[in-house]
Enzyme design. Structure first.
Site, PDB file in Angstrom:
ATOM      1  N   HIS A 186     -27.145  34.080   8.256  1.00  0.00           N
ATOM      2  CA  HIS A 186     -27.431  33.653   6.861  1.00  0.00           C
ATOM      3  C   HIS A 186     -28.247  32.367   6.910  1.00  0.00           C
ATOM      4  O   HIS A 186     -27.717  31.297   7.199  1.00  0.00           O
ATOM      5  CB  HIS A 186     -26.126  33.409   6.091  1.00  0.00           C
ATOM      6  CG  HIS A 186     -26.349  33.041   4.650  1.00  0.00           C
ATOM      7  ND1 HIS A 186     -25.777  33.747   3.616  1.00  0.00           N
ATOM      8  CD2 HIS A 186     -27.068  32.060   4.065  1.00  0.00           C
ATOM      9  CE1 HIS A 186     -26.144  33.215   2.460  1.00  0.00           C
ATOM     10  NE2 HIS A 186     -26.931  32.170   2.710  1.00  0.00           N
ATOM     11  N   HIS A 242     -31.706  30.057   5.120  1.00  0.00           N
ATOM     12  CA  HIS A 242     -32.816  29.809   4.182  1.00  0.00           C
ATOM     13  C   HIS A 242     -33.906  29.053   4.927  1.00  0.00           C
ATOM     14  O   HIS A 242     -33.683  27.939   5.393  1.00  0.00           O
ATOM     15  CB  HIS A 242     -32.347  28.960   2.990  1.00  0.00           C
ATOM     16  CG  HIS A 242     -31.234  29.598   2.220  1.00  0.00           C
ATOM     17  ND1 HIS A 242     -31.444  30.393   1.117  1.00  0.00           N
ATOM     18  CD2 HIS A 242     -29.889  29.573   2.406  1.00  0.00           C
ATOM     19  CE1 HIS A 242     -30.280  30.823   0.647  1.00  0.00           C
ATOM     20  NE2 HIS A 242     -29.324  30.340   1.420  1.00  0.00           N
ATOM     21  N   LEU A 243     -35.087  29.675   5.022  1.00  0.00           N
ATOM     22  CA  LEU A 243     -36.205  29.016   5.714  1.00  0.00           C
ATOM     23  C   LEU A 243     -37.233  28.452   4.751  1.00  0.00           C
ATOM     24  O   LEU A 243     -38.124  27.703   5.163  1.00  0.00           O
ATOM     25  CB  LEU A 243     -36.895  29.997   6.661  1.00  0.00           C
ATOM     26  CG  LEU A 243     -36.159  30.333   7.956  1.00  0.00           C
ATOM     27  CD1 LEU A 243     -36.931  31.392   8.739  1.00  0.00           C
ATOM     28  CD2 LEU A 243     -35.939  29.091   8.813  1.00  0.00           C
ATOM     29  N   ARG A 244     -37.162  28.873   3.460  1.00  0.00           N
ATOM     30  CA  ARG A 244     -38.202  28.483   2.482  1.00  0.00           C
ATOM     31  C   ARG A 244     -39.577  28.986   2.936  1.00  0.00           C
ATOM     32  O   ARG A 244     -39.680  29.990   3.597  1.00  0.00           O
ATOM     33  CB  ARG A 244     -38.213  26.954   2.242  1.00  0.00           C
ATOM     34  CG  ARG A 244     -36.840  26.306   2.077  1.00  0.00           C
ATOM     35  CD  ARG A 244     -36.013  26.878   0.960  1.00  0.00           C
ATOM     36  NE  ARG A 244     -34.838  26.041   0.704  1.00  0.00           N
ATOM     37  CZ  ARG A 244     -33.734  26.484   0.107  1.00  0.00           C
ATOM     38  NH1 ARG A 244     -33.624  27.746  -0.286  1.00  0.00           N
ATOM     39  NH2 ARG A 244     -32.734  25.664  -0.120  1.00  0.00           N
ATOM     40  N   LYS A 274     -29.770  41.261  -0.930  1.00  0.00           N
ATOM     41  CA  LYS A 274     -28.907  40.145  -1.337  1.00  0.00           C
ATOM     42  C   LYS A 274     -28.618  40.173  -2.835  1.00  0.00           C
ATOM     43  O   LYS A 274     -29.539  40.217  -3.656  1.00  0.00           O
ATOM     44  CB  LYS A 274     -29.600  38.821  -0.972  1.00  0.00           C
ATOM     45  CG  LYS A 274     -28.825  37.551  -1.317  1.00  0.00           C
ATOM     46  CD  LYS A 274     -27.598  37.375  -0.436  1.00  0.00           C
ATOM     47  CE  LYS A 274     -26.734  36.206  -0.903  1.00  0.00           C
ATOM     48  NZ  LYS A 274     -27.193  34.917  -0.410  1.00  0.00           N
ATOM     49  N   HIS A 319     -23.583  36.774  -2.624  1.00  0.00           N
ATOM     50  CA  HIS A 319     -23.204  35.406  -2.990  1.00  0.00           C
ATOM     51  C   HIS A 319     -21.983  35.539  -3.903  1.00  0.00           C
ATOM     52  O   HIS A 319     -22.111  35.948  -5.049  1.00  0.00           O
ATOM     53  CB  HIS A 319     -24.358  34.690  -3.705  1.00  0.00           C
ATOM     54  CG  HIS A 319     -24.028  33.275  -4.040  1.00  0.00           C
ATOM     55  ND1 HIS A 319     -24.445  32.199  -3.275  1.00  0.00           N
ATOM     56  CD2 HIS A 319     -23.285  32.745  -5.035  1.00  0.00           C
ATOM     57  CE1 HIS A 319     -23.967  31.073  -3.788  1.00  0.00           C
ATOM     58  NE2 HIS A 319     -23.271  31.382  -4.869  1.00  0.00           N
ATOM     59  N   HIS A 335     -20.907  33.027   3.234  1.00  0.00           N
ATOM     60  CA  HIS A 335     -20.417  31.635   3.175  1.00  0.00           C
ATOM     61  C   HIS A 335     -19.081  31.492   2.426  1.00  0.00           C
ATOM     62  O   HIS A 335     -18.990  30.831   1.403  1.00  0.00           O
ATOM     63  CB  HIS A 335     -21.467  30.685   2.586  1.00  0.00           C
ATOM     64  CG  HIS A 335     -22.244  31.183   1.400  1.00  0.00           C
ATOM     65  ND1 HIS A 335     -21.655  31.707   0.288  1.00  0.00           N
ATOM     66  CD2 HIS A 335     -23.572  31.230   1.180  1.00  0.00           C
ATOM     67  CE1 HIS A 335     -22.591  32.051  -0.573  1.00  0.00           C
ATOM     68  NE2 HIS A 335     -23.763  31.777  -0.055  1.00  0.00           N
ATOM     69  N   LEU A 346     -23.294  25.201  -2.582  1.00  0.00           N
ATOM     70  CA  LEU A 346     -22.540  26.233  -3.294  1.00  0.00           C
ATOM     71  C   LEU A 346     -22.345  27.427  -2.376  1.00  0.00           C
ATOM     72  O   LEU A 346     -23.266  27.768  -1.632  1.00  0.00           O
ATOM     73  CB  LEU A 346     -23.276  26.645  -4.575  1.00  0.00           C
ATOM     74  CG  LEU A 346     -23.326  25.550  -5.648  1.00  0.00           C
ATOM     75  CD1 LEU A 346     -24.266  25.945  -6.771  1.00  0.00           C
ATOM     76  CD2 LEU A 346     -21.929  25.265  -6.184  1.00  0.00           C
ATOM     77  N   ASP A 383     -26.031  29.221   6.547  1.00  0.00           N
ATOM     78  CA  ASP A 383     -26.469  28.875   5.185  1.00  0.00           C
ATOM     79  C   ASP A 383     -27.264  27.569   5.193  1.00  0.00           C
ATOM     80  O   ASP A 383     -27.236  26.817   4.215  1.00  0.00           O
ATOM     81  CB  ASP A 383     -25.296  28.795   4.205  1.00  0.00           C
ATOM     82  CG  ASP A 383     -25.749  28.775   2.746  1.00  0.00           C
ATOM     83  OD1 ASP A 383     -26.880  29.219   2.459  1.00  0.00           O
ATOM     84  OD2 ASP A 383     -24.978  28.289   1.894  1.00  0.00           O
ATOM     85  N   ALA A 426     -28.222  22.122  -4.880  1.00  0.00           N
ATOM     86  CA  ALA A 426     -27.170  22.567  -3.957  1.00  0.00           C
ATOM     87  C   ALA A 426     -27.813  23.145  -2.709  1.00  0.00           C
ATOM     88  O   ALA A 426     -28.735  23.960  -2.794  1.00  0.00           O
ATOM     89  CB  ALA A 426     -26.303  23.623  -4.626  1.00  0.00           C
TER      90      ALA A 426
HETATM   91  C1  NCD Z   1     -28.676  27.789  -1.242  1.00  0.00           C
HETATM   92  C2  NCD Z   1     -30.136  27.383  -1.410  1.00  0.00           C
HETATM   93  O1  NCD Z   1     -30.410  26.181  -1.542  1.00  0.00           O
HETATM   94  O2  NCD Z   1     -31.003  28.263  -1.374  1.00  0.00           O
HETATM   95  N1  NCD Z   1     -27.841  26.702  -1.664  1.00  0.00           N
HETATM   96  C3  NCD Z   1     -26.538  26.506  -1.338  1.00  0.00           C
HETATM   97  O3  NCD Z   1     -25.939  25.575  -1.863  1.00  0.00           O
HETATM   98  N2  NCD Z   1     -25.906  27.276  -0.466  1.00  0.00           N
HETATM   99  C4  NCD Z   1     -28.418  29.050  -1.992  1.00  0.00           C
HETATM  100  C5  NCD Z   1     -27.105  29.698  -1.639  1.00  0.00           C
HETATM  101  O4  NCD Z   1     -26.920  30.215  -0.531  1.00  0.00           O
HETATM  102  O5  NCD Z   1     -26.215  29.668  -2.492  1.00  0.00           O
HETATM  103 ZN    ZN Z   2     -27.356  30.758   1.273  1.00  0.00          ZN
END
Ligand code: NCD
Ligand code: ZN
Length: 345
Positions: free
Chosen positions: A16, A18-20, A100, A137, A175, A220, A248, A264
């Site tokens: 899991h 996030h790379l943007r 997702k 999520h 998560h 979150l 995450d 978040a």
């Molecule tokens: C994540 C994000 O910033 O993309 N933020 C987070 O607080 N975990 C999104 C997510 O996984 O809920």
């Molecule tokens: Zn996430």
């Protein structure tokens, strides 16, 4: 038995992440690729990655930014407009490994998410038929709901009925933060699994308010009471097949975190594996780190275990104070501090 100072395991994956995109992608990806061989890439870009063509293009951008050997495992973002035909295409393309579900308005870039799961039953049915996992999520949305109750309420109101309606569907509850979630997954059968982050293993909610407000620890779903943190550590360290590593890691610019209305997401990629190793060490469970980090995820996603092996050594590694991304800075979890374990190079 491994010695207490060294541990050799199959190369781990991050299930899991996030790379943007753009400068941020190029800045954060090296921290993941230096320890993880593969990662499940979250699709919550703005606009989101909702179809196979967008996903293929995003995958190419990731591969261009990645060192050789790193494999992005792509996902699609589910909306109320997603069609079963999109699922068939995703299942056939070979690089999409999950879809997702963001309940609408629960987290970063979830505005295009699903308000009513009744509207996606055709898509869920297609996912079940094509054996494409649903990644969830797990938070109930709604201004009247206490933020610390959102995961538990989501499980009761949405996940349990969904699980019953689609018994063959593989589902990952992402998560997890509560003993309720850990207990639910432990008893939900082999088609249900959960990822656990380093920050939810490290911190209870007290850490958000440790001497003052700590925006870089805000994510979150929210971290919960210490008893829940302990339950997550027990689940991870059990080695049980239904729990596996998902960081995450979710970078945001410093000015978006240190804000009157902060974003978040915790950027933990530089410290993640060191934190996990320390948690397993504290639990006397280092011999089960490999199951959590390197074996359980591939088994659930039906992918081979990595042939490469890595050796973790019990030596301090500094975590950078901040990471430059274009004109912005990103502050890592434990930035300026250190972790107790590192990968031997
Ligand atoms: C994540 C994000 O910033 O993309 N933020 C987070 O607080 N975990 C999104 C997510 O996984 O809920
Ligand atoms: Zn996430």
């Amino acid at each position: 038995m491994p010695s207490a100072h060294e541990l050799t395991i199959a190369a781990p994956d991050d299930w899991h992440l996030h790379l943007r995109d753009g400068d941020t992608l190029r800045a954060v990806l090296p921290f993941t690729a230096r320890v993880f061989r593969r990662a499940i890439i979250m699709p919550n870009l703005d606009p989101p990655v909702t179809d196979v063509a967008l996903c293929a293009a995003y995958r190419e951008r990731i591969l261009r930014a990645a060192p050789p050997g790193f494999e992005p495992l792509m996902t699609l973002y589910l909306t109320e407009q997603t069609r079963p035909g999109t699922i068939a295409g995703a299942a056939a393309c070979g690089f999409v490994h999950g879809v997702k579900l963001y309940p609408k308005d629960t987290t970063t870039h979830s505005a295009a998410g699903v308000g009513d799961t009744g509207k996606i039953s055709g898509v869920l049915e297609a996912m079940q038929r094509h054996d494409l996992p649903l990644l969830v999520h797990g938070e109930a949305a709604g201004a009247g709901i206490d933020p610390f109750d959102r995961e538990k309420i989501f499980i009761e109101r949405t996940l349990i009925p969904l699980r019953a309606d689609f018994p063959e569907l593989r589902i990952v509850l992402e998560h997890i933060t509560t003993s309720d979630a850990a207990d639910y997954i432990a008893g939900a059968g082999e088609r249900s699994a959960a990822t656990i982050t380093p920050h939810h293993l490290l911190y209870s909610r007290n850490a958000l308010f440790d001497g003052g407000l700590r925006p870089h620890r805000y994510c979150l779903p929210l971290p919960q009471r210490e008893a829940h943190r302990r339950a997550l550590a027990a689940a991870a360290c059990s080695g049980a097949a239904s729990f596996f590593l998902g960081t995450d890691s979710a970078p945001h610019a410093r000015h978006d975190k240190e804000s009157a209305c902060g974003c978040a997401g915790v950027f933990n990629a530089p410290a993640a594996l060191g934190i996990y190793a320390a948690i397993f060490e504290q639990a006397g469970a280092l011999e089960r780190l490999e199951a959590f980090a390197s074996l359980n995820g591939p088994r659930f996603y039906r992918l081979p275990v990595n042939r490469e092996r890595i050796t973790l050594v019990r030596e301090a590694e500094a975590v950078p104070r901040c990471v430059a991304a274009g004109g912005d800075e990103i502050v890592p979890l434990l930035g300026g501090g250190e972790v107790a374990w590192r990968v031997r190079r």
